[in-house]
Design a protein around this motif. Structure first.
Motif, PDB file in Angstrom:
ATOM      1  N   LEU A   1      -6.466  -0.614   6.984  1.00  0.00           N
ATOM      2  CA  LEU A   1      -6.372  -1.834   6.187  1.00  0.00           C
ATOM      3  C   LEU A   1      -6.862  -3.047   6.969  1.00  0.00           C
ATOM      4  O   LEU A   1      -7.495  -3.943   6.417  1.00  0.00           O
ATOM      5  CB  LEU A   1      -4.932  -2.048   5.723  1.00  0.00           C
TER       6      LEU A   1
ATOM      7  N   ASP B   1      -3.006   4.183   8.737  1.00  0.00           N
ATOM      8  CA  ASP B   1      -3.164   3.349   7.542  1.00  0.00           C
ATOM      9  C   ASP B   1      -3.265   1.859   7.877  1.00  0.00           C
ATOM     10  O   ASP B   1      -4.106   1.139   7.323  1.00  0.00           O
ATOM     11  CB  ASP B   1      -1.996   3.567   6.579  1.00  0.00           C
TER      12      ASP B   1
ATOM     13  N   ILE C   1      -0.374   1.060  -7.766  1.00  0.00           N
ATOM     14  CA  ILE C   1      -0.814   1.896  -6.644  1.00  0.00           C
ATOM     15  C   ILE C   1      -1.065   3.325  -7.121  1.00  0.00           C
ATOM     16  O   ILE C   1      -2.078   3.946  -6.782  1.00  0.00           O
ATOM     17  CB  ILE C   1       0.231   1.882  -5.511  1.00  0.00           C
TER      18      ILE C   1
ATOM     19  N   VAL D   1      -2.586  -1.820  -3.105  1.00  0.00           N
ATOM     20  CA  VAL D   1      -3.677  -1.140  -2.418  1.00  0.00           C
ATOM     21  C   VAL D   1      -3.428   0.360  -2.438  1.00  0.00           C
ATOM     22  O   VAL D   1      -2.304   0.812  -2.192  1.00  0.00           O
ATOM     23  CB  VAL D   1      -3.809  -1.600  -0.949  1.00  0.00           C
TER      24      VAL D   1
ATOM     25  N   VAL E   1     -10.541   3.064  -0.041  1.00  0.00           N
ATOM     26  CA  VAL E   1      -9.529   2.001  -0.107  1.00  0.00           C
ATOM     27  C   VAL E   1      -9.799   1.195  -1.377  1.00  0.00           C
ATOM     28  O   VAL E   1     -10.896   0.679  -1.561  1.00  0.00           O
ATOM     29  CB  VAL E   1      -9.592   1.076   1.128  1.00  0.00           C
TER      30      VAL E   1
ATOM     31  N   SER F   1       0.815  -1.210   0.000  1.00  0.00           N
ATOM     32  CA  SER F   1       0.000   0.000   0.000  1.00  0.00           C
ATOM     33  C   SER F   1       0.849   1.260   0.000  1.00  0.00           C
ATOM     34  O   SER F   1       2.005   1.259   0.456  1.00  0.00           O
ATOM     35  CB  SER F   1      -0.910  -0.008   1.234  1.00  0.00           C
TER      36      SER F   1
ATOM     37  N   SER G   1      -4.491   5.455  -6.840  1.00  0.00           N
ATOM     38  CA  SER G   1      -4.537   6.571  -5.876  1.00  0.00           C
ATOM     39  C   SER G   1      -4.586   7.926  -6.540  1.00  0.00           C
ATOM     40  O   SER G   1      -5.065   8.895  -5.949  1.00  0.00           O
ATOM     41  CB  SER G   1      -3.315   6.505  -4.955  1.00  0.00           C
TER      42      SER G   1
ATOM     43  N   TYR H   1       4.560  -1.361   3.250  1.00  0.00           N
ATOM     44  CA  TYR H   1       4.546  -0.062   2.572  1.00  0.00           C
ATOM     45  C   TYR H   1       5.855   0.065   1.797  1.00  0.00           C
ATOM     46  O   TYR H   1       6.908   0.367   2.383  1.00  0.00           O
ATOM     47  CB  TYR H   1       4.414   1.072   3.587  1.00  0.00           C
TER      48      TYR H   1
END
Length: 212
Positions: A43, A39, A194, A142, A165, A32, A198, A110
């Motif tokens: 999740l 965060d 990602i 994600v 999300v 993610s 996003s 991450y």
């Protein structure tokens, strides 16, 4: 945890897209973007499976009421303790993550290494690809949107803000985990997915402070 999920969805009403891309069983990596301290909690609360994250071991060793509360919080949110700052700390953390995947669990990571303070999506570090190629498991990208407003940096408690999300289709990398080019190709593919979801501006460099 079920009660917390229901309460979170009732209060914050998160928009969740593509949840069907997360396998219901078997080992998988969730990769993610990272905008806020909350965060990992988000999740955890929007998935149907427990997500395991790495956390500093000292969070689990506190004393008194505060120490017990901190330990309960990180345990409840699926955190796995790891020693930071020691020799081989980064590799030891990856070995711990392999243990999580070997148990058929979900591991959250991450790739940017730390939170983005300016909202841009930074270049991914290749640990995510090393894990995927070594364990032979898929990576589900994600994208989190709005968590930086839900709990901005420096704010202890979240405030109301609706978040989104988005889970993307699983990515299965090919190549040897010891191959730097192979790890970079897989990592860049994950980061592109990602970024597409996003809508963040991308930064060509690495974020300044990895693994914090």
């Amino acid at each position: 945890m079920i009660l917390l999920r229901l309460l979170f969805r009732l209060v914050f009403r998160p928009r969740v897209h593509g949840r069907e891309h997360l396998p219901r069983t078997g080992p998988v990596i969730l990769a993610s973007n990272h905008l806020s301290f909350i965060d990992s909690v988000v999740l955890q609360l929007v998935t149907r499976r427990q997500v395991r994250f790495l956390a500093k071991a000292e969070y689990f060793h506190g004393t008194g009421l505060k120490g017990r509360l901190v330990r309960w919080f990180f345990t409840a949110t699926g955190a796995v303790p790891v020693e930071r700052g020691a020799h081989r700390a980064a590799q030891d953390a990856l070995e711990t993550a392999l243990g999580v995947l070997a148990k058929g669990q979900v591991f959250g990571i991450y790739p940017e290494g730390t939170r983005s303070l300016d909202g841009r999506l930074y270049r991914g570090r290749t640990g995510v690809a090393w894990l995927a190629l070594t364990a032979g498991v898929p990576v589900v990208p994600v994208a989190l949107t709005g968590t930086d407003r839900l709990q901005p940096v420096g704010r202890r408690l979240p405030r109301w803000h609706r978040i989104t999300v988005t889970f993307g289709p699983p990515i299965r990398g090919t190549g040897q985990p010891r191959s730097g080019p192979a790890r970079r190709v897989v990592t860049d593919e994950v980061m592109r997915a990602i970024g597409t979801m996003s809508g963040q501006e991308t930064a060509p460099e690495f974020n300044a402070a990895p693994l914090t």
